[in-house]
Design an enzyme around this catalytic site. Structure first.
Site, PDB file in Angstrom:
ATOM      1  N   SER A 142       0.866  -1.191   0.000  1.00 61.98           N
ATOM      2  CA  SER A 142       0.000   0.000   0.000  1.00 61.98           C
ATOM      3  C   SER A 142       0.895   1.231   0.000  1.00 61.98           C
ATOM      4  O   SER A 142       2.067   1.142   0.403  1.00 61.98           O
ATOM      5  CB  SER A 142      -0.856   0.000   1.270  1.00 61.98           C
ATOM      6  N   TYR A 155      -1.933  -0.784  10.413  1.00 57.33           N
ATOM      7  CA  TYR A 155      -2.018  -1.141   8.987  1.00 57.33           C
ATOM      8  C   TYR A 155      -0.732  -0.722   8.268  1.00 57.33           C
ATOM      9  O   TYR A 155      -0.149  -1.496   7.503  1.00 57.33           O
ATOM     10  CB  TYR A 155      -3.235  -0.447   8.383  1.00 57.33           C
TER      11      TYR A 155
HETATM   12  N1  LIG Z   1      -8.435  -0.398  -1.842  1.00 57.29           N
HETATM   13  C1  LIG Z   1      -7.394   0.369  -1.562  1.00 57.29           C
HETATM   14  O1  LIG Z   1      -7.477   1.608  -1.557  1.00 57.29           O
HETATM   15  C2  LIG Z   1      -6.072  -0.253  -1.267  1.00 57.29           C
HETATM   16  C3  LIG Z   1      -4.943   0.598  -1.217  1.00 57.29           C
HETATM   17  C4  LIG Z   1      -3.714   0.061  -0.937  1.00 57.29           C
HETATM   18  C5  LIG Z   1      -3.581  -1.292  -0.718  1.00 57.29           C
HETATM   19  N2  LIG Z   1      -4.680  -2.106  -0.765  1.00 57.29           N
HETATM   20  C6  LIG Z   1      -4.461  -3.528  -0.507  1.00 57.29           C
HETATM   21  O2  LIG Z   1      -5.023  -4.292  -1.536  1.00 57.29           O
HETATM   22  C7  LIG Z   1      -5.341  -5.591  -1.030  1.00 57.29           C
HETATM   23  C8  LIG Z   1      -6.762  -5.950  -1.482  1.00 57.29           C
HETATM   24  O3  LIG Z   1      -7.659  -5.045  -0.888  1.00 57.29           O
HETATM   25  P1  LIG Z   1      -9.020  -4.564  -1.588  1.00 57.29           P
HETATM   26  O4  LIG Z   1      -8.944  -3.104  -1.682  1.00 57.29           O
HETATM   27  O5  LIG Z   1      -9.289  -5.360  -2.793  1.00 57.29           O
HETATM   28  O6  LIG Z   1     -10.042  -4.906  -0.403  1.00 57.29           O
HETATM   29  P2  LIG Z   1     -11.369  -5.804  -0.364  1.00 57.29           P
HETATM   30  O7  LIG Z   1     -11.885  -5.667   1.011  1.00 57.29           O
HETATM   31  O8  LIG Z   1     -12.248  -5.434  -1.508  1.00 57.29           O
HETATM   32  O9  LIG Z   1     -10.820  -7.290  -0.610  1.00 57.29           O
HETATM   33  C9  LIG Z   1     -10.059  -7.991   0.345  1.00 57.29           C
HETATM   34  C10 LIG Z   1     -10.383  -9.472   0.193  1.00 57.29           C
HETATM   35  O10 LIG Z   1      -9.515 -10.202   1.077  1.00 57.29           O
HETATM   36  C11 LIG Z   1     -10.302 -11.200   1.704  1.00 57.29           C
HETATM   37  N3  LIG Z   1      -9.677 -11.580   2.986  1.00 57.29           N
HETATM   38  C12 LIG Z   1      -9.645 -10.847   4.110  1.00 57.29           C
HETATM   39  N4  LIG Z   1      -9.054 -11.547   5.085  1.00 57.29           N
HETATM   40  C13 LIG Z   1      -8.708 -12.748   4.560  1.00 57.29           C
HETATM   41  C14 LIG Z   1      -8.080 -13.896   5.086  1.00 57.29           C
HETATM   42  N5  LIG Z   1      -7.692 -13.959   6.364  1.00 57.29           N
HETATM   43  N6  LIG Z   1      -7.865 -14.951   4.269  1.00 57.29           N
HETATM   44  C15 LIG Z   1      -8.288 -14.917   2.974  1.00 57.29           C
HETATM   45  N7  LIG Z   1      -8.917 -13.849   2.435  1.00 57.29           N
HETATM   46  C16 LIG Z   1      -9.118 -12.777   3.220  1.00 57.29           C
HETATM   47  C17 LIG Z   1     -11.668 -10.572   1.886  1.00 57.29           C
HETATM   48  O11 LIG Z   1     -12.687 -11.544   2.106  1.00 57.29           O
HETATM   49  C18 LIG Z   1     -11.825  -9.810   0.586  1.00 57.29           C
HETATM   50  O12 LIG Z   1     -12.434 -10.612  -0.407  1.00 57.29           O
HETATM   51  C19 LIG Z   1      -5.161  -5.529   0.478  1.00 57.29           C
HETATM   52  O13 LIG Z   1      -3.939  -6.119   0.834  1.00 57.29           O
HETATM   53  C20 LIG Z   1      -5.135  -4.036   0.749  1.00 57.29           C
HETATM   54  O14 LIG Z   1      -4.429  -3.725   1.907  1.00 57.29           O
HETATM   55  C21 LIG Z   1      -5.921  -1.617  -1.031  1.00 57.29           C
END
Ligand SMILES: NC(=O)c1ccc[n+]([C@@H]2O[C@H](COP(=O)([O-])OP(=O)(O)OC[C@H]3O[C@@H](n4cnc5c(N)ncnc54)[C@H](O)[C@@H]3O)[C@@H](O)[C@H]2O)c1
Length: 254
Positions: A142, A155
């Site tokens: 991130s 985080y």
């Molecule tokens: N959306 C943003 O702005 C953003 C920015 C920077 C980084 N990220 C990173 O991107 C990645 C994906 O996030 P996203 O934005 O798609 O969020 P999201 O909430 O849409 O998806 C996350 C997914 O991970 C699954 N998950 C959570 N805990 C889990 C576990 N213990 N085992 C298996 N699956 C699990 C959830 O069920 C969900 O389907 C994350 O690592 C997040 O930190 C997101």
């Protein structure tokens, strides 16, 4: 021929947001994708969508913070597709809070999923990649692995760890055909941000003022992160290892 034709892939957190977009994109480019998520309904939907579009995918319900379960889905990929070429460590949680009020459970969940989950996945995949003398690991960190924000200390600590994990793995296997790279997304429109947005005055307010922190002036789309993940996963990125790449609409350029 697709850009990852016939490559065996594992994507964690494939039931939603960025992970779902990456799984879809890898499959569209010819990859055979094991889609992993803790949410069985969500991951089944991802796989159904990929299959309906003519792609190859399998759904696995697993918790990435459980090392036995992680060993299991990596083994499942090798059993299904004979190898593992690409691992995308993506499953994550964001449990925001002012630091002195964060509970033990929130600290444990954040580190167990966001850090140990990535370690378990890579550790299980690498022996197969060593046998193949080839493999590509893509870690989704991130911008908070690079810069902090209010209410996100735990985080941000977890995401900073992924930056260094990426570099360490890249160095350990640089001569053995295994590459490991990291994407640092900015604000992307997915549910992981909703709790944090609530603390910051609501999603509408954040989006009205987004050009204050994300110069491009809009949230990112999951597909825009998937474009970069596809490149890093593919052989097109053959000279990249240990790279930390921000995909953040200019956020960390400031
Ligand atoms: N959306 C943003 O702005 C953003 C920015 C920077 C980084 N990220 C990173 O991107 C990645 C994906 O996030 P996203 O934005 O798609 O969020 P999201 O909430 O849409 O998806 C996350 C997914 O991970 C699954 N998950 C959570 N805990 C889990 C576990 N213990 N085992 C298996 N699956 C699990 C959830 O069920 C969900 O389907 C994350 O690592 C997040 O930190 C997101």
């Amino acid at each position: 021929m697709g850009r990852v034709a016939a490559k065996a892939c594992v994507v964690t957190g494939a039931g939603s947001g960025i992970g779902r977009a990456i799984a879809q994109r890898l499959a569209l480019e010819g990859g055979k994708v094991v889609c992993v998520d803790i949410n069985p309904t969500a991951v089944a939907e991802t796989v159904a969508g990929i299959q309906a579009a003519g792609g190859i995918a399998a759904a696995v319900t697993a918790d990435v913070s459980n090392s036995v379960a992680v060993d299991g889905f990596i083994r499942q990929c090798v059993e299904l597709y004979d190898r593992i070429d690409i691992l995308v460590n993506n499953a994550g949680v964001n449990l925001p809070g002012i630091f002195h009020e964060v509970s033990n459970d929130e600290i444990d969940r954040t580190l167990n999923i966001n850090v140990k989950g990535y370690m378990y996945g890579s550790r299980a995949a690498i022996p197969h990649m060593l046998r193949q003398q080839a493999g590509s690991i893509v870690n989704i960190s991130s911008v908070n692995g690079l810069v902090a924000e209010p209410f996100l200390s735990v985080y941000a600590a977890s995401k900073g760890a992924i930056v260094m994990l990426t570099k360490g793995i890249a160095l350990d296997y640089a001569k053995q055909g295994i590459r490991c790279n990291c994407i640092c997304p900015g604000w992307v429109d997915t549910p992981i941000n909703y709790a944090h947005a609530e603390m910051m005055g609501g999603l509408d307010k954040i989006y009205a003022e987004i050009d204050r922190f994300q110069p491009i002036g809009r949230p990112g789309e999951p597909s825009e992160i998937a474009n970069l993940a596809l490149f890093l996963a593919s052989d097109e990125a053959s000279f990249l290892t240990g790279s930390i790449i921000a995909a953040d609409g200019g956020m960390t350029a400031q």
